[in-house]
Motif scaffolding. Structure first.
Motif, short mmCIF file in Angstrom:
data_model
loop_
_atom_site.label_atom_id
_atom_site.label_comp_id
_atom_site.label_asym_id
_atom_site.label_seq_id
_atom_site.Cartn_x
_atom_site.Cartn_y
_atom_site.Cartn_z
N GLN A 127 0.86 -1.19 0.00
CA GLN A 127 0.00 0.00 0.00
C GLN A 127 0.89 1.24 0.00
O GLN A 127 1.69 1.42 0.91
CB GLN A 127 -0.90 0.02 1.24
CG GLN A 127 -1.90 -1.12 1.31
CD GLN A 127 -3.02 -0.96 0.31
OE1 GLN A 127 -3.53 0.14 0.07
NE2 GLN A 127 -3.42 -2.08 -0.29
N SER A 128 0.76 2.06 -1.03
CA SER A 128 1.46 3.34 -1.04
C SER A 128 0.66 4.33 -0.22
O SER A 128 -0.58 4.28 -0.20
CB SER A 128 1.62 3.86 -2.48
OG SER A 128 2.57 3.09 -3.17
N ILE A 129 1.35 5.23 0.45
CA ILE A 129 0.69 6.27 1.24
C ILE A 129 0.84 7.56 0.44
O ILE A 129 1.93 8.14 0.38
CB ILE A 129 1.31 6.40 2.64
CG1 ILE A 129 1.42 5.04 3.33
CG2 ILE A 129 0.51 7.40 3.46
CD1 ILE A 129 0.12 4.25 3.45
N VAL A 146 4.45 2.07 1.77
CA VAL A 146 5.48 2.84 1.08
C VAL A 146 5.28 4.33 1.34
O VAL A 146 4.21 4.87 1.04
CB VAL A 146 5.47 2.58 -0.44
CG1 VAL A 146 6.59 3.36 -1.13
CG2 VAL A 146 5.57 1.09 -0.75
N PHE A 147 6.31 4.96 1.88
CA PHE A 147 6.33 6.40 2.11
C PHE A 147 7.42 6.98 1.22
O PHE A 147 8.53 6.46 1.17
CB PHE A 147 6.64 6.71 3.58
CG PHE A 147 5.60 6.20 4.52
CD1 PHE A 147 4.52 6.99 4.88
CD2 PHE A 147 5.68 4.92 5.04
CE1 PHE A 147 3.54 6.53 5.74
CE2 PHE A 147 4.70 4.43 5.91
CZ PHE A 147 3.64 5.24 6.26
N GLY A 148 7.11 8.09 0.54
CA GLY A 148 8.03 8.64 -0.44
C GLY A 148 8.75 9.89 0.02
O GLY A 148 8.67 10.32 1.17
N GLY A 192 -2.66 -1.09 -3.61
CA GLY A 192 -3.62 -0.04 -3.31
C GLY A 192 -2.90 1.20 -2.82
O GLY A 192 -1.68 1.19 -2.61
N VAL A 193 -3.67 2.26 -2.64
CA VAL A 193 -3.11 3.51 -2.13
C VAL A 193 -4.02 4.01 -1.00
O VAL A 193 -5.24 4.10 -1.17
CB VAL A 193 -2.99 4.59 -3.23
CG1 VAL A 193 -2.45 5.88 -2.65
CG2 VAL A 193 -2.10 4.10 -4.37
N ILE A 194 -3.39 4.30 0.12
CA ILE A 194 -4.10 4.83 1.28
C ILE A 194 -3.78 6.31 1.38
O ILE A 194 -2.62 6.72 1.24
CB ILE A 194 -3.65 4.12 2.57
CG1 ILE A 194 -3.97 2.62 2.50
CG2 ILE A 194 -4.28 4.77 3.80
CD1 ILE A 194 -3.36 1.80 3.64
N GLU A 195 -4.81 7.10 1.63
CA GLU A 195 -4.63 8.54 1.79
C GLU A 195 -5.03 8.94 3.21
O GLU A 195 -6.06 8.52 3.72
CB GLU A 195 -5.48 9.29 0.78
CG GLU A 195 -5.30 10.80 0.82
CD GLU A 195 -6.02 11.52 -0.31
OE1 GLU A 195 -6.22 12.73 -0.16
OE2 GLU A 195 -6.39 10.87 -1.32
N ILE A 196 -4.20 9.75 3.83
CA ILE A 196 -4.52 10.28 5.16
C ILE A 196 -5.44 11.47 4.96
O ILE A 196 -5.07 12.43 4.28
CB ILE A 196 -3.25 10.73 5.90
CG1 ILE A 196 -2.27 9.56 6.06
CG2 ILE A 196 -3.61 11.33 7.26
CD1 ILE A 196 -0.90 9.97 6.55
N PRO A 197 -6.65 11.44 5.53
CA PRO A 197 -7.55 12.58 5.36
C PRO A 197 -6.97 13.84 6.02
O PRO A 197 -6.44 13.77 7.12
CB PRO A 197 -8.85 12.14 6.05
CG PRO A 197 -8.51 10.95 6.87
CD PRO A 197 -7.22 10.39 6.37
N GLN A 198 -7.05 14.94 5.30
CA GLN A 198 -6.57 16.22 5.80
C GLN A 198 -7.64 17.27 5.52
O GLN A 198 -8.09 17.39 4.39
CB GLN A 198 -5.26 16.60 5.12
CG GLN A 198 -4.14 15.60 5.38
CD GLN A 198 -2.91 15.86 4.56
OE1 GLN A 198 -2.34 16.94 4.62
NE2 GLN A 198 -2.51 14.87 3.77
#
Length: 175
Positions: free
Chosen positions: A101-103, A126-128, A144-150
């Motif tokens: 999972q990419s972040i 994965v953190f870039g 997949g890709v997980i997004e931190i809500p902001q």
């Protein structure tokens, strides 16, 4: 209430940490420039018994005085490995049946609050890079890709903060 002394915290020693059952999370840091961010991710990974950290691309590796400043010894407890090519690493992790999972902020990402991990699955997060984020080639081959809500005016978080948020969230959901 009384603040506890360090001697009262019942923390593991290095050997107990190494022998402990780990949280089935692998952290991948790709092209992370800040040595303090790297050290902070090590420290957070120690706190939540993370299985392993991969340091990729230009990401510095221990031993390093600046990494140690924030890691506070966690480079001796958390298993880590340098992998020069993040794409090759992600392909290998996927071949090993590890869910990658990419972040990142991308079209059709899953909000972290909605991501439900399978407790029987191992995950690699994965953190870039602090400026460019996760490499698009990695996003393309991730499961997949997980997004931190902001919700504020800024569109990004510090890499160490992002790692802390995601690691805690998945740790708490997988326990």
């Amino acid at each position: 209430m009384r603040k506890l002394a360090n001697s009262e915290l019942d923390r593991k020693n290095v050997q107990e940490f190494i022998d402990s059952e780990k949280t089935p999370l692998i952290i991948v840091l790709d092209d992370v420039r800040s040595l303090h961010n790297i050290g902070s991710v090590f420290r957070t990974s120690d706190a939540f018994l993370i299985e392993k950290i991969y340091l990729c691309g230009i990401t510095a590796t221990p031993p390093n005085k600046e990494i140690n400043k924030t890691a506070l010894g966690a480079t001796s407890t958390v298993q880590w490995e340098y992998a020069p090519d993040v794409v090759a690493l992600v392909e290998q992790l996927r071949q090993d049946k590890i869910n990658v999972q990419s972040i990142e902020q991308v079209q059709n990402s899953v909000s972290l609050e909605d991501f439900v991990p399978n407790k029987e699955q191992r995950y690699a997060l994965v953190f870039g890079n602090e400026v460019k984020g996760v490499n698009q080639k990695v996003v393309d081959i991730s499961d997949g890709v997980i997004e931190i809500p902001q919700l504020g005016t800024k569109h990004s978080l510090n890499i160490a903060v992002s790692a802390g948020i995601v690691i805690w969230d998945l740790f708490s959901k997988m326990r």
